[in-house]
Motif scaffolding. Structure first.
Motif, PDB file in Angstrom:
ATOM      1  N   HIS A   1      45.474 -21.589 -34.617  1.00  0.00           N
ATOM      2  CA  HIS A   1      45.884 -22.635 -33.676  1.00  0.00           C
ATOM      3  C   HIS A   1      47.214 -23.183 -34.173  1.00  0.00           C
TER       4      HIS A   1
ATOM      5  N   VAL B   1      50.269 -34.803 -24.720  1.00  0.00           N
ATOM      6  CA  VAL B   1      51.479 -34.461 -23.953  1.00  0.00           C
ATOM      7  C   VAL B   1      51.717 -35.593 -22.943  1.00  0.00           C
TER       8      VAL B   1
ATOM      9  N   GLN C   1      52.620 -26.255 -25.477  1.00  0.00           N
ATOM     10  CA  GLN C   1      52.231 -27.170 -26.557  1.00  0.00           C
ATOM     11  C   GLN C   1      53.362 -28.147 -26.902  1.00  0.00           C
ATOM     12  N   TRP C   2      53.014 -29.431 -26.980  1.00  0.00           N
ATOM     13  CA  TRP C   2      53.979 -30.448 -27.404  1.00  0.00           C
ATOM     14  C   TRP C   2      54.309 -30.208 -28.880  1.00  0.00           C
TER      15      TRP C   2
ATOM     16  N   LYS D   1      50.922 -24.568 -34.886  1.00  0.00           N
ATOM     17  CA  LYS D   1      51.680 -25.718 -34.403  1.00  0.00           C
ATOM     18  C   LYS D   1      53.074 -25.262 -33.982  1.00  0.00           C
ATOM     19  N   VAL D   2      53.524 -25.782 -32.863  1.00  0.00           N
ATOM     20  CA  VAL D   2      54.869 -25.452 -32.382  1.00  0.00           C
ATOM     21  C   VAL D   2      55.902 -26.392 -32.997  1.00  0.00           C
TER      22      VAL D   2
ATOM     23  N   CYS E   1      51.106 -18.590 -31.423  1.00  0.00           N
ATOM     24  CA  CYS E   1      50.225 -19.662 -31.905  1.00  0.00           C
ATOM     25  C   CYS E   1      48.811 -19.146 -32.201  1.00  0.00           C
TER      26      CYS E   1
ATOM     27  N   ASP F   1      52.308 -18.849 -26.769  1.00  0.00           N
ATOM     28  CA  ASP F   1      50.837 -18.865 -26.868  1.00  0.00           C
ATOM     29  C   ASP F   1      50.347 -17.764 -27.815  1.00  0.00           C
TER      30      ASP F   1
ATOM     31  N   CYS G   1      56.184 -28.301 -21.373  1.00  0.00           N
ATOM     32  CA  CYS G   1      55.031 -29.092 -21.842  1.00  0.00           C
ATOM     33  C   CYS G   1      54.457 -29.966 -20.735  1.00  0.00           C
TER      34      CYS G   1
ATOM     35  N   GLU H   1      47.239 -34.916 -33.532  1.00  0.00           N
ATOM     36  CA  GLU H   1      47.615 -34.210 -32.304  1.00  0.00           C
ATOM     37  C   GLU H   1      48.225 -35.255 -31.374  1.00  0.00           C
TER      38      GLU H   1
END
Lengths: 505, 505
Positions: free
Chosen positions: A36, A396, A297-298, A38-39, A265, A262, A291, A393
């Protein structure tokens, strides 16, 4: 057991990945292993001119090499450069430089696996189908433009069927076309087909006619079979790099495909995403389009790249860099200034650090990335690593869907360019262009205000005159163009060129 | 030990082969193992219309499956179809059908590995460079046309820089452009660069200016890196098939790249080469251009494909099939009629055999290749196998280099179309077009009569009216166009369209 290797095929010197298939597999198998990631957004100061990069790709590559040196599973997602521009020599390649380099930069710079050529052929085929629809009485005006991957100023305005119909047309660069936007925003081939079917081919008696009304969609998706697959390559240090989607965040999206992010990630812990030109272009598009409107993803953090010289040596424009850094921090995104030194600038580090402190920045990351690559960064990344490995987290921020288009533009002008609503000016003809766009949407059964706003502007400016005093800066709205299939609406601002056709150098 | 595998890379569902590299290796290593495969030309009756194939690709595929079933190491060399035409639906794919099929016909039909797109981008970039040369005062007229892989009638004649310069231009289909011809005829990247440098960009004060005078050749060869590598795929029965080069033997070369045939001959014993449209198009180009002028191998045998219906059901055109068979036999090439049956035609075999006997043909090979594939052919190939496994070598007939162009055209009209010199007519304007071409060549320091003749014509006719009585048939010469880089000169005949832009169906 099924794994990513089952969705990966060698394609010459790179791999191509069936990202749609792999993400479908993960969705259907909730217990299948996945990450998962992180961006992290890599963006930059607004460049002094379009052809001068600050070093975003070099930074992106150096960052993943540095993170992996620290034991973090990091990967990068880049956009494919426009070969026409690269080959013409208007701009350097977009595959890093020096020690921060891809293993096969020439592949990425010179057409990759034909993705851009396929998108060009598919959009041009749509134009041919629209012409056929005119013959068949289904259309009286074609609205979808032809595209070219090769820049040529004389293609901005053309007439086809010379000597007979003399039909005026325009040609846009392939990376900026609606079909590229559809590839960037779609998460399945079905979604691509659905979006192509909603593209407005043109009008008949003033009413929108969409491609879904008269073409076989498989003719378009057939051409795109390989183009929708992200390419995977690596840095000279072996760090994984995905390449997918087109450039030009000033006049289009200019972000990597959502599916490539995606995918990365699902496979890595930290995914560095490069968005084009300055923070007012690529980052604004990633945050406010990808986003807010399309479920991307934010970012867990942002890096804003500049050069020592860009930041300090043009006093009239020196407001821009701190503006970008503070705007992103203000959105709750931990934002790290990164100063990409050129040869002979090492002695400026103390002064740069002091300026950053005075501006209230986080401690800047500073290095000569061309010369030293990731080694220049690794020891400076403690704060960055803490930020991207935390558990927080961020939600958004809300979608702007349904807000009146001009309010939406004013919001962008205020938040991303620092120009308040009262200094957003409508040029003569804008109101008419807006009304036309609204009518076109109504006739197609969609709401203009439901489309995501794409601000179209010069890559080197945010306002009509960035060098003017803050209280005198304005943003002028020029015209509106609907891309109903992509689900976006373009509004041309400031000194934008509708169709950038750079001079060949 | 070095082998072909060192020059082969997977490229998605096909392989791509660095043929230039492998053939260089063989040349430098005379003792390295290699084969000396015999070339067999598969050609056809002149089709009744452009969109109706006789089944050449199906035949080619069935033939190699049949030969391999008989223990002979056979391979096929096909041209890549024009995706624009295939996707638009004007014509079926070009990857066989039924049991005579490639494993991945969709890859071949829908853009392969981006070869056509790369050639399109490279030729369009040349046009952009020529426009830049106008800005720089090096040129006053651009002669090299833009290209499009997507058919559109309205692109035949366009005006660029509309509203300002309004410069007339034309757009040709990618497979027919000079850069495609250069890729088809060249045996090294150096030769490609050399030929691009000799391409006439345009004129300045009426004198030819070549690209070598003002561009960096690496910008073009960089784009072509992967496009020059033949693709390798296979039939559903595992027989090897190489795909390289473009279609349209009526208006351009329409033959596979010479390097792909050289490669296949180094690896296999029998190499079936498909040349486009009728024997008056692809076979004429293979024999009179590739073999006579560019060192390709003279075929050890030929197969002339027709359908039972084409051959017998249009009495006014029924002279064409025997003409083709007899012309090829007359050149010393063992020529095998092959009749590709459709459903419900099996009972016609005895009548077809009798007609063939009356015409003095070799015993025809007859089968429903779509339904039965190579199995329909294998038992009928004794004579064919004897012909291609014999030791005889035929000398390649002499080059026409240096012969006056019009004499050369008259020779083709007489030998390939059956129209004697006195019935070759010059249309008004032809003499002027010829004089212009001669002047252009002189100003470029080359001799027009040293260029290889490319007859440009309709795919469905050889003469101004093929249905006329033999003594009334004429060939009209319309205009001349020089492709100095490719080393060819086009002469437009009969009812040719300079730029075929088929209607989308």
């Amino acid at each position: 057991m099924t794994g990513i290797e089952d969705y990966t095929r060698q394609y010459g010197l790179v791999d191509k990945i069936d990202a749609f298939g792999y993400l479908d597999y993960l969705a259907a198998n909730p217990d299948a292993p996945r990450k998962h990631g992180k961006v992290v957004l890599v963006t930059a100061d607004t460049p002094l001119k379009a052809s001068r990069g600050e070093g975003k790709t070099t930074t992106t590559i150096a960052m993943i090499d540095a993170l992996r040196e620290r034991g973090i599973d990091a990967a990068a997602v880049l956009r494919q450069p426009s070969m026409g521009i690269t080959a013409a020599g208007s701009k350097g390649g977009a595959s890093g430089g020096g020690k921060a380099l891809l293993t096969h930069p020439e592949i990425v710079d010179w057409g990759l696996c034909g993705e851009m050529g396929a998108i060009e052929a598919a959009q041009n085929l749509l134009v041919s189908f629209a012409e056929k629809a005119i013959d068949d009485g289904l259309l009286d005006t074609v609205l979808v433009p032809r595209v070219s991957e090769v820049p040529s100023r004389s293609l901005r305005q053309i007439a086809v069927d010379r000597g007979k119909g003399n039909v005026p047309e325009r040609v846009v660069l392939t990376p900026t076309c609606e079909l590229m936007q559809i590839v960037v925003l779609s998460r399945s081939m079905d979604e691509i087909a659905e979006r192509v079917s909603k593209m407005v081919a043109g009008t008949k008696d003033g009413k929108a006619v969409t491609f879904g009304e008269f073409i076989d969609l498989w003719r378009i998706t057939g051409i795109l079979t390989d183009a929708v697959k992200p390419a995977k390559t690596e840095t000279v240090n072996g760090s994984p790099v995905y390449v997918h989607g087109g450039p030009f965040a000033n006049v289009s999206l200019g972000i990597p495909t959502l599916v490539s992010v995606d995918l990365a990630c699902a496979l890595h812990d930290v995914v560095i995403v490069e968005a084009g030109y300055g923070a007012d272009a690529g980052a604004q598009k990633w945050l406010d389009i990808a986003c807010r409107e399309f479920g991307a993803q934010w970012p867990a953090a942002a890096i804003v790249v500049t050069r020592a010289s860009t930041w300090r040596d043009d006093p009239a424009l020196s407001w821009r860099y701190p503006f970008h850094v503070q705007r992103l921090e203000g959105l709750g995104i931990p934002t790290f200034p990164l100063i990409n030194l050129w040869e002979g600038e090492d002695d400026q580090v103390p002064a740069l650090e002091q300026t950053a402190a005075e501006l209230g920045f986080r401690k800047p990351v500073i290095g000569n990335l061309f010369r030293d690559g990731g080694d220049a960064l690794a020891p400076q990344l403690d704060d960055f690593v803490a930020a991207v490995t935390g558990e927080e987290e961020t939600d958004v921020p809300a979608s702007h869907r349904g807000e009146p288009l001009v309010d939406n533009v004013k919001w962008v002008a205020s938040h991303a360019y620092g120009v308040p609503a009262e200094r957003v000016i409508e040029k003569a003809g804008f109101a008419e262009s807006l009304a036309d766009a609204r009518r076109l949407c109504e006739s197609a059964g969609i709401a203009l205000d439901d489309l995501a706003l794409v601000a179209v502007k010069s890559p080197a400016t945010m306002t009509d005159n960035d060098a003017a005093p803050a209280d005198d800066r304005t943003v002028t709205l020029k015209k509106v163009e609907v891309h109903a299939g992509a689900g976006v609406v373009h509004v041309n601002l400031t000194t934008s060129l509708t169709t950038p056709m750079p001079k060949i150098v």
